[in-house]
Design an enzyme around this catalytic site. Sequence first.
Site, PDB file in Angstrom:
ATOM      1  N   GLU A 707       0.836  -1.200   0.000  1.00  0.00           N
ATOM      2  CA  GLU A 707       0.000   0.000   0.000  1.00  0.00           C
ATOM      3  C   GLU A 707       0.872   1.251   0.000  1.00  0.00           C
ATOM      4  O   GLU A 707       0.558   2.245  -0.634  1.00  0.00           O
ATOM      5  CB  GLU A 707      -0.926  -0.018   1.225  1.00  0.00           C
ATOM      6  N   ARG A 789      -7.163   2.802  14.174  1.00  0.00           N
ATOM      7  CA  ARG A 789      -8.119   1.705  13.965  1.00  0.00           C
ATOM      8  C   ARG A 789      -8.125   0.767  15.171  1.00  0.00           C
ATOM      9  O   ARG A 789      -9.149   0.173  15.501  1.00  0.00           O
ATOM     10  CB  ARG A 789      -7.826   0.951  12.668  1.00  0.00           C
ATOM     11  N   GLU A1199     -10.597  -7.950   5.109  1.00  0.00           N
ATOM     12  CA  GLU A1199      -9.933  -7.907   6.413  1.00  0.00           C
ATOM     13  C   GLU A1199     -10.760  -8.460   7.576  1.00  0.00           C
ATOM     14  O   GLU A1199     -10.196  -9.061   8.494  1.00  0.00           O
ATOM     15  CB  GLU A1199      -9.555  -6.454   6.740  1.00  0.00           C
TER      16      GLU A1199
END
Length: 1265
Positions: A707, A789, A1199
């Site tokens: 990413e 997160r 995920e």
Amino acid sequence: MFPKDLLRPSEADGDDDDDDEFSSGVSPRDNLVRPLVVVDRSVHDGGTWFQPTTFEDLLDLYRAYGGRGDGIKMVVGNTEVGIETKFKKLSYPRMVYPAESIDCLYEIFATDASLVVGGCASLSDLQAYCHDLMKIESGVGDFPPGGGDANMRRTAKPIHDMLRWFASTQIRNVACLGGNIVTASPISDMNPLLCCHGATIVLASRPRADGGIARRRVRVSDFFLGYRRVDRGETEVIERVEIPLVRSRFEYVSPFKQARRREDDISIVTSGMRIRLRPEDGDGGMRWTIEDVVIAYGGMAPMTQLATGAMEYMVGRTFGEETFVGARRRLLEEFDMPDDVPGGQAQYRMTLAASHSVVVASVYSLCAFPLFSCRLGSFLHKFYLHCVGELTKDVAAAASGSALPPVPTIPSDEYSIMGFVGAPKPSIRGVQSYPAPRIAVGLEAVHLGQHPETALAAVDGVGQPAKHVSGPLHVTGEAMYADDIPAPEDLLHGYLIMSTRCHAKLVSVDVAPAFLVPGVVGAFTHEDIIRLGGDNRMGPIFLDEVAFVPVGDKVDHVGQVLGIVVGISQDIAEKGARAVAVEYEDLKGKAVVSIEDAIEAKSFWADMVHEMQRGGNVTEMLQKTEVEGKKLVVVEGSMRSGGQEHFYLEPNTTLAVPSESATNLIIYASTQAVTKTQMFCASVTNTPAAKVVCRMKRMGGGFGGKETRSVFVSVAAAVAAKLTNRPVKLTLNRDTDMSITGGRHAFLSKYKAGAVVEEDGTVKLHALDVQIYNNGGCKFDLTGPVLDRSLFHVDNVYYWPHFHSIGIPCKTSQPPHTAFRGFGAPQGMVVSEHILDHLAVACGVSGDKFRRDNMYKPDQSTPFGIPLGGNSTGNWNVPDMWDQLYTKLDVPGRRAEAAEFNKKNKWTKRGVGFTPTKFGISFTSKFMNQGGALVHLYTDGTVLVSHGGTEMGQGLHTKVCQVAAQAFGIPLDHVYVNDTSSDKVANTLPTAASMSTDLYGMATLDACLQILKRIQPIRDSLPPDAALKDVAKKAFFDRVDLSAHGFFALDNDRCGYDWFKEKPKGYPEDLPENSWRGRAFNYFTQGVALSVVEIDVLTGDHKTLSTDLLVDVGSSINPAIDIGQIEGAFVQGMGWSTMEEVIYSDDDHTWIKPRAKTFTTGPGTYKIPAFNDVPENFNVSLLNSENPFAVHSSKAVGEPPFFLGCSVFFAIKDAVAAARGSDNGYFEFRLPATSERIRMMCGDEISSECIASDEKSSFQPKGSF
Ligand SMILES: Cc1cc2nc3c(=O)[nH]c(=O)nc-3n(C[C@H](O)[C@H](O)[C@H](O)COP(=O)(O)OP(=O)(O)OC[C@H]3O[C@@H](n4cnc5c(N)ncnc54)[C@H](O)[C@@H]3O)c2cc1C
């Protein structure tokens, strides 16, 4: 080049010199029969391959070259030599592969006395031969050539069993026994076993050309002289190994092996043990006397070692536990394992082999236990239990009337499995179930006005379990990846110049030596970027990284990129890069490596500390003991989770192709971030972004690792391509990739939590205060968002009325850590489950009931202000899913079964993990929730889609094709997705956060609907059954645009969270706390998992007996792909939480040099789950569900199921708790649950003895966090 005497006459230029041993007296015909084949091929710096076809020729080669400095290297399976040449950079000028016509080297046969194995016989052949021998006693099959007797089986079985777990089938098929012996690895599996069998090596040489073969016999146990040093003369080869047959009826042999992973892994400790017993009539009556015993270990010393002290002690003594305990005392004296022993795991290794670390041994005399109460090392204890079991059987089978001594008894719960070496490999079963496929309507109804009635018939359209569109290409190897792009003319290969140090100043980088390597074409550093006028800065959030470290700057991690060398081959470029001379100056103090180091040094990104508060002041609340007259139970503790390596199949690769005097660049990259790659290649090379195109067809896996961390690879290649005006390919080797691209962040969480005991006994969560630290490495990368997160998921599925969390990102000298499937959420949820366990233990309540009682109810809000259920997130399904599995799978019954099993088994324990999850979908940064697509309808009725998402095997393109196929009402194979390319769909976001189908499915549908709208009048003008191609053709002639760009942006009020936004004045009091900060997630994907495991207390080995998953992925667009994603995510989560352990050189691993270096840089040291680690019974079901907030009512899947893999971790913890027995209170069980951690946390008498007494209650196996 070749000595004359070694060439065939034809190749010796007709030289028939009398001295020539091959031509003299040897007829040409003999040479045909017995040719010495010389294959001249340039390998390893112009080395030469020989392939002799007779034993004499082989020995002559050794005579000719063996004694010379650069010698000759036999290569058989190349599984060791390959590693020496590739990784240790050794080069061998002469290599010999003995032809298989040399029978004595390859044959395997049995005589009445021994099993004879040729020195080059493959391990697979040996395994198969032993398998045949094992059938003899059971009366199946014929006797193999060479005969055999009843003891064949006892000889063959341990060898066979050990070989089953030796490496993999592929390795065993080529690797030979001689290779294993000569390599003399201290952790060789076969050498201890051969020692205990009393095997002998026959070494052969031919001292004189005209002489016979000389043979020398050495016992395997005498062959090893030191670390990888053996008693082999330079002109000798191993001709054969003779393994004496087990001679006595009362003789027992056992192999032992414990590794990080069962399949294809090298041992941590390995052992072979053999004992021969003799019935004897002594003073005190009949007894079993130990006539002979051999105990050999690998992994306990620099070489395979016999426990001679223990053996001497045992011989002549009575077979019984007391003798074994005495032997253990000798073992302790023989094996000395300091805490910083290379390879680490000192206490664990001592526990396996001898029980007692040297730390304890030194205070042994102070030990409070009388010596005889100390237990045996795990393997020794297993061996004792095994021998008692076998002896019991043999005595029972002996002819009635024969007077034999009584067999020692052992408590019934002590009968134990022998460890995995003797265990059968499981066969794996599974059921996959999903609701009947349907074309569900979701967000598109609101956003695009598409309704169910408008759905056209499509083969393999939305809802169908269509196969992955590239599946056939993947499995046939036809799929093209970046490295498969045909080499353009003039291609150069690159290799990075990398720092070998960290926490040092870069004093100089001298590239001149690189140019001394023939074939090196260029070497570029930071100065060249300046020359280009480029901007050296990089970074996904902050520009805190550099493309190439400038001289004078600090090098922050081992492996940081200082530049690139390009040459005509990768080997040459690598040699050039290694030749570059780099000088460093050490900085003061030591490098900060772990989270603990960072806390001590206050090395944080202080500006990025985020905090979340709801309800009252938790600090005050958690000091109380009562709440409204009800008891408040407060616990305090910590939890750590380790990192994880992405281990994608395809390492990072870029091909940078310049054109038009390097004013344009095309970058073919294996990346999840096409635009980021384009933009940084542009800025670093000073090229307008519009002249840089980044193209990406597919990746061989990404998992978040590509990413952001792929970009520096592309940039380095782009710089070199720009400066040389030639295409440059840069493919990282696996070890480089693993060393420098970072991985999942390790986490440390400290918490204080309280729960209230209600009058009816129900325990309700009250307040949580948690500090979460993550190890970001040296650059920010995505450390902040990952930590965020975790803060968003530390509640998991439970309602905490009072909640305070703070996330502190730590800066260390590790490589920058980055996105990885789950992106911090699993690290948060694992803390949540850990705290629930802790509270359940403290309150003395069932964990299952406690969890169920505290799950969110519909309309209750998360601490970040999202009410669950209904109009907010769609149905809140976790409690129902939990109840479904609880009843259907009879969770109480399974727990009772495990408890019953545990009562009966002291050394094997079972545990149950019942774990729920919810996973928030959408990027928390608002701007990232957008996506574009370009759709072309062609006049043959086929459709080409280009969109901003990248395909990394997850099936995104397949789902997007299904959406388009459904929209147009055409078969799936009429729709194609092209490369992701920055010139087709611009300004894309990285493919991440699991939401690419949400974004690109909608964007594609938008484009399709635009085209459909335009062609509707034409369709209306044609007969109703007109095919799409007819409509398209007519539309084309009517000058209708058959292309459209689609776009989707998630609604403003459904995404974007601002951590620092204060509560606005007048904010409605009835809205949830923190909702003023925005909306972190659009909706939640949900799931529940039940896993049952079994652990081997004595070794720490485990297996997953069953797993059942129930997952809510809405109305699946493709159930086959979604189930594949669920299974894959589960196994990856299981790997993270059980066996994958990233190790750095830190205070706990001082044997790795230099400090902060990554140790786990390849599959040899880092283990992902293998096939045998998959749950033996693995069932996946999709919930019949819907989701109004995403395309076609689906939900993101990539995920969310990852965390369900932790049900295995919690099941292991449950089993460990059972082993701890009366100590079954709270304990911090860190993640991953490696065999070491399982073994050492069992807290039994054996492992406790390996821990210093002051550490007993707090001992934790080492790990890098
Ligand atoms: C992925 C992987 C997994 C592995 N797993 C294990 C494991 O689980 N347990 C374990 O113990 N090992 C393991 N190994 C190590 C390796 O497989 C063994 O050591 C193997 O037996 C070596 O045999 P080879 O034929 O490949 O040797 P080669 O690499 O061909 O040669 C190794 C050395 O032996 C010498 N040699 C070979 N035959 C003779 C001979 N007849 N006479 C004299 N010298 C000889 C060679 O000259 C060379 O020095 C593993 C290796 C790999 C790559």
